[in-house]
Design a protein around this motif. Structure first.
Motif, PDB file in Angstrom:
ATOM      1  N   ALA A  89      54.178 -14.907  22.007  1.00  0.00           N
ATOM      2  CA  ALA A  89      54.358 -13.764  22.900  1.00  0.00           C
ATOM      3  C   ALA A  89      53.272 -12.720  22.648  1.00  0.00           C
ATOM      4  CB  ALA A  89      55.744 -13.159  22.719  1.00  0.00           C
ATOM      5  N   LYS A  90      52.997 -12.451  21.397  1.00  0.00           N
ATOM      6  CA  LYS A  90      51.954 -11.479  21.063  1.00  0.00           C
ATOM      7  C   LYS A  90      50.591 -11.973  21.518  1.00  0.00           C
ATOM      8  CE  LYS A  90      49.605  -9.080  17.298  1.00  0.00           C
ATOM      9  NZ  LYS A  90      48.413  -9.008  18.100  1.00  0.00           N
ATOM     10  N   THR A  91      50.298 -13.242  21.264  1.00  0.00           N
ATOM     11  CA  THR A  91      49.000 -13.793  21.627  1.00  0.00           C
ATOM     12  C   THR A  91      48.751 -13.694  23.123  1.00  0.00           C
ATOM     13  OG1 THR A  91      48.983 -15.299  19.745  1.00  0.00           O
ATOM     14  CG2 THR A  91      47.593 -15.897  21.614  1.00  0.00           C
ATOM     15  N   ILE A  92      49.689 -14.158  23.932  1.00  0.00           N
ATOM     16  CA  ILE A  92      49.449 -14.183  25.371  1.00  0.00           C
ATOM     17  C   ILE A  92      49.410 -12.773  25.951  1.00  0.00           C
ATOM     18  CG2 ILE A  92      51.818 -14.443  26.229  1.00  0.00           C
ATOM     19  CD1 ILE A  92      48.702 -16.351  27.489  1.00  0.00           C
ATOM     20  N   THR A  93      50.255 -11.871  25.475  1.00  0.00           N
ATOM     21  CA  THR A  93      50.214 -10.510  26.017  1.00  0.00           C
ATOM     22  C   THR A  93      48.936  -9.789  25.606  1.00  0.00           C
ATOM     23  OG1 THR A  93      51.608  -9.706  24.201  1.00  0.00           O
ATOM     24  CG2 THR A  93      52.709 -10.233  26.280  1.00  0.00           C
ATOM     25  N   ASP A  94      48.428 -10.043  24.408  1.00  0.00           N
ATOM     26  CA  ASP A  94      47.142  -9.462  24.000  1.00  0.00           C
ATOM     27  C   ASP A  94      46.029  -9.884  24.944  1.00  0.00           C
ATOM     28  OD1 ASP A  94      48.186  -8.098  21.852  1.00  0.00           O
ATOM     29  OD2 ASP A  94      47.408  -9.481  20.333  1.00  0.00           O
ATOM     30  N   HIS A  95      46.033 -11.155  25.343  1.00  0.00           N
ATOM     31  CA  HIS A  95      44.976 -11.650  26.223  1.00  0.00           C
ATOM     32  C   HIS A  95      45.209 -11.254  27.677  1.00  0.00           C
ATOM     33  CE1 HIS A  95      43.072 -13.497  22.891  1.00  0.00           C
ATOM     34  NE2 HIS A  95      44.042 -14.369  22.688  1.00  0.00           N
ATOM     35  N   LEU A  96      46.443 -11.237  28.135  1.00  0.00           N
ATOM     36  CA  LEU A  96      46.730 -10.803  29.511  1.00  0.00           C
ATOM     37  C   LEU A  96      46.422  -9.322  29.710  1.00  0.00           C
ATOM     38  CD1 LEU A  96      50.092 -12.656  30.188  1.00  0.00           C
ATOM     39  CD2 LEU A  96      47.916 -13.075  31.354  1.00  0.00           C
ATOM     40  N   ALA A  97      46.503  -8.541  28.650  1.00  0.00           N
ATOM     41  CA  ALA A  97      46.295  -7.091  28.756  1.00  0.00           C
ATOM     42  C   ALA A  97      44.929  -6.743  29.330  1.00  0.00           C
ATOM     43  CB  ALA A  97      46.484  -6.436  27.392  1.00  0.00           C
ATOM     44  N   VAL A  98      43.906  -7.560  29.068  1.00  0.00           N
ATOM     45  CA  VAL A  98      42.571  -7.236  29.582  1.00  0.00           C
ATOM     46  C   VAL A  98      42.525  -7.320  31.108  1.00  0.00           C
ATOM     47  CG1 VAL A  98      41.464  -8.016  27.450  1.00  0.00           C
ATOM     48  CG2 VAL A  98      41.552  -9.556  29.426  1.00  0.00           C
ATOM     49  N   LEU A  99      43.469  -8.029  31.727  1.00  0.00           N
ATOM     50  CA  LEU A  99      43.528  -8.125  33.185  1.00  0.00           C
ATOM     51  C   LEU A  99      44.236  -6.929  33.813  1.00  0.00           C
ATOM     52  CD1 LEU A  99      44.370 -11.910  33.562  1.00  0.00           C
ATOM     53  CD2 LEU A  99      42.138 -10.800  33.771  1.00  0.00           C
ATOM     54  N   ARG A 100      44.880  -6.118  32.986  1.00  0.00           N
ATOM     55  CA  ARG A 100      45.611  -4.926  33.406  1.00  0.00           C
ATOM     56  C   ARG A 100      46.621  -5.224  34.512  1.00  0.00           C
ATOM     57  NH1 ARG A 100      41.858   0.116  33.402  1.00  0.00           N
ATOM     58  NH2 ARG A 100      43.884   1.073  33.356  1.00  0.00           N
ATOM     59  N   PRO A 101      47.572  -6.131  34.230  1.00  0.00           N
ATOM     60  CA  PRO A 101      48.578  -6.469  35.243  1.00  0.00           C
ATOM     61  C   PRO A 101      49.458  -5.271  35.573  1.00  0.00           C
ATOM     62  CG  PRO A 101      49.193  -7.382  33.118  1.00  0.00           C
ATOM     63  CD  PRO A 101      47.822  -6.799  32.953  1.00  0.00           C
ATOM     64  N   HIS A 102      50.090  -5.321  36.750  1.00  0.00           N
ATOM     65  CA  HIS A 102      51.012  -4.250  37.141  1.00  0.00           C
ATOM     66  C   HIS A 102      52.227  -4.252  36.225  1.00  0.00           C
ATOM     67  CE1 HIS A 102      48.557  -3.538  40.542  1.00  0.00           C
ATOM     68  NE2 HIS A 102      49.018  -4.513  41.300  1.00  0.00           N
ATOM     69  N   CYS A 103      52.704  -5.464  35.893  1.00  0.00           N
ATOM     70  CA  CYS A 103      53.923  -5.569  35.092  1.00  0.00           C
ATOM     71  C   CYS A 103      54.018  -6.972  34.513  1.00  0.00           C
ATOM     72  CB  CYS A 103      55.130  -5.298  35.989  1.00  0.00           C
ATOM     73  SG  CYS A 103      56.723  -5.476  35.172  1.00  0.00           S
ATOM     74  N   TRP A 104      54.545  -7.073  33.302  1.00  0.00           N
ATOM     75  CA  TRP A 104      54.972  -8.376  32.822  1.00  0.00           C
ATOM     76  C   TRP A 104      56.385  -8.226  32.301  1.00  0.00           C
ATOM     77  CZ3 TRP A 104      50.201  -7.710  29.580  1.00  0.00           C
ATOM     78  CH2 TRP A 104      50.460  -7.096  28.369  1.00  0.00           C
ATOM     79  N   LEU A 105      57.145  -9.285  32.495  1.00  0.00           N
ATOM     80  CA  LEU A 105      58.560  -9.244  32.193  1.00  0.00           C
ATOM     81  C   LEU A 105      58.949 -10.542  31.510  1.00  0.00           C
ATOM     82  CD1 LEU A 105      61.269  -7.696  32.752  1.00  0.00           C
ATOM     83  CD2 LEU A 105      61.416  -9.023  34.851  1.00  0.00           C
ATOM     84  N   MET A 106      59.611 -10.436  30.380  1.00  0.00           N
ATOM     85  CA  MET A 106      60.098 -11.613  29.674  1.00  0.00           C
ATOM     86  C   MET A 106      61.446 -11.976  30.253  1.00  0.00           C
ATOM     87  SD  MET A 106      59.429 -13.711  27.251  1.00  0.00           S
ATOM     88  CE  MET A 106      60.341 -15.034  26.537  1.00  0.00           C
ATOM     89  N   ILE A 107      61.604 -13.232  30.674  1.00  0.00           N
ATOM     90  CA  ILE A 107      62.887 -13.680  31.212  1.00  0.00           C
ATOM     91  C   ILE A 107      63.467 -14.763  30.320  1.00  0.00           C
ATOM     92  CG2 ILE A 107      62.405 -13.054  33.598  1.00  0.00           C
ATOM     93  CD1 ILE A 107      61.691 -15.967  34.129  1.00  0.00           C
ATOM     94  N   GLY A 108      64.780 -14.801  30.250  1.00  0.00           N
ATOM     95  CA  GLY A 108      65.442 -15.879  29.531  1.00  0.00           C
ATOM     96  C   GLY A 108      65.973 -15.518  28.163  1.00  0.00           C
ATOM     97  N   HIS A 109      65.842 -14.279  27.751  1.00  0.00           N
ATOM     98  CA  HIS A 109      66.343 -13.885  26.435  1.00  0.00           C
ATOM     99  C   HIS A 109      67.393 -12.786  26.589  1.00  0.00           C
ATOM    100  CE1 HIS A 109      62.828 -15.916  24.910  1.00  0.00           C
ATOM    101  NE2 HIS A 109      63.320 -15.801  23.704  1.00  0.00           N
ATOM    102  N   CYS A 110      68.501 -12.949  25.916  1.00  0.00           N
ATOM    103  CA  CYS A 110      69.510 -11.896  25.848  1.00  0.00           C
ATOM    104  C   CYS A 110      70.207 -12.012  24.501  1.00  0.00           C
ATOM    105  CB  CYS A 110      70.566 -12.041  26.941  1.00  0.00           C
ATOM    106  SG  CYS A 110      69.968 -11.657  28.578  1.00  0.00           S
TER     107      CYS A 110
END
Length: 168
Positions: free
Chosen positions: A120-141
């Motif tokens: 989770a940390k790895t992919i969000t670190d790399h996605l951050a450079v694209l400056r997405p509007h939003c990312w949301l983790m689904i499937g965990h409660c």
């Protein structure tokens, strides 16, 4: 103050890592991103995406899967589903699927991040450079109230981990 959040070397590194981890070009990544570690959510997303591509009223025009495998609006649904199922997603640590619109607005990406906070940390670190509007983790409660039932929508406003795995 810098004009960009990340320097050029970091951006270049992250863009190359996105291709390595997800199996698709970073240019396919959409501004709305879902992260999951359950294959059933990927399967549901692909089913929904293919239905959108088959709907003449939909604004979506293509689905990109790892490989890259690209399905465009107007393809026969059975053929499209077979091509997506045959995509080499298993070669990639965190396969991504991108449902895109021709106008570049409102597209959705879903990434199967696998198991573990390090992914989770790895992919969000790399996605951050694209400056997405939003990312949301689904499937965990966890820690649900007695008043909640399976299927209820839960929006977490914090993350707490008490299993001591990351303490060191």
């Amino acid at each position: 103050r810098p004009l960009a959040l990340f320097d050029a070397m970091r951006v270049d590194y992250s863009l190359r890592r996105l291709l390595h981890y997800t199996g698709s070009d970073w240019r396919c990544t959409q501004p709305w991103i879902l992260l999951t570690n359950y294959q059933r959510y990927i399967d549901q997303f692909v089913e929904w995406a293919l239905a959108e591509l088959a709907d003449p009223a939909s604004r979506y025009d293509r689905l990109t899967a790892p490989g890259p495998t690209i399905v465009r609006r107007g393809e026969a649904p059975a053929e499209a589903a077979a091509r997506i199922a045959a995509a080499p997603w298993h070669r990639f640590q965190m396969p991504a699927y991108h449902l895109s619109r021709g106008d570049g607005q409102g597209g959705v990406t879903i990434v199967n991040i696998g198991v573990g906070p390090s992914n989770a940390k790895t992919i969000t670190d790399h996605l951050a450079v694209l400056r997405p509007h939003c990312w949301l983790m689904i499937g965990h409660c966890g820690g649900l109230r007695q008043s909640q039932a399976i299927g209820d929508y839960v929006l977490a406003h914090g993350y707490l981990r008490r299993d001591r795995i990351l303490d060191d």
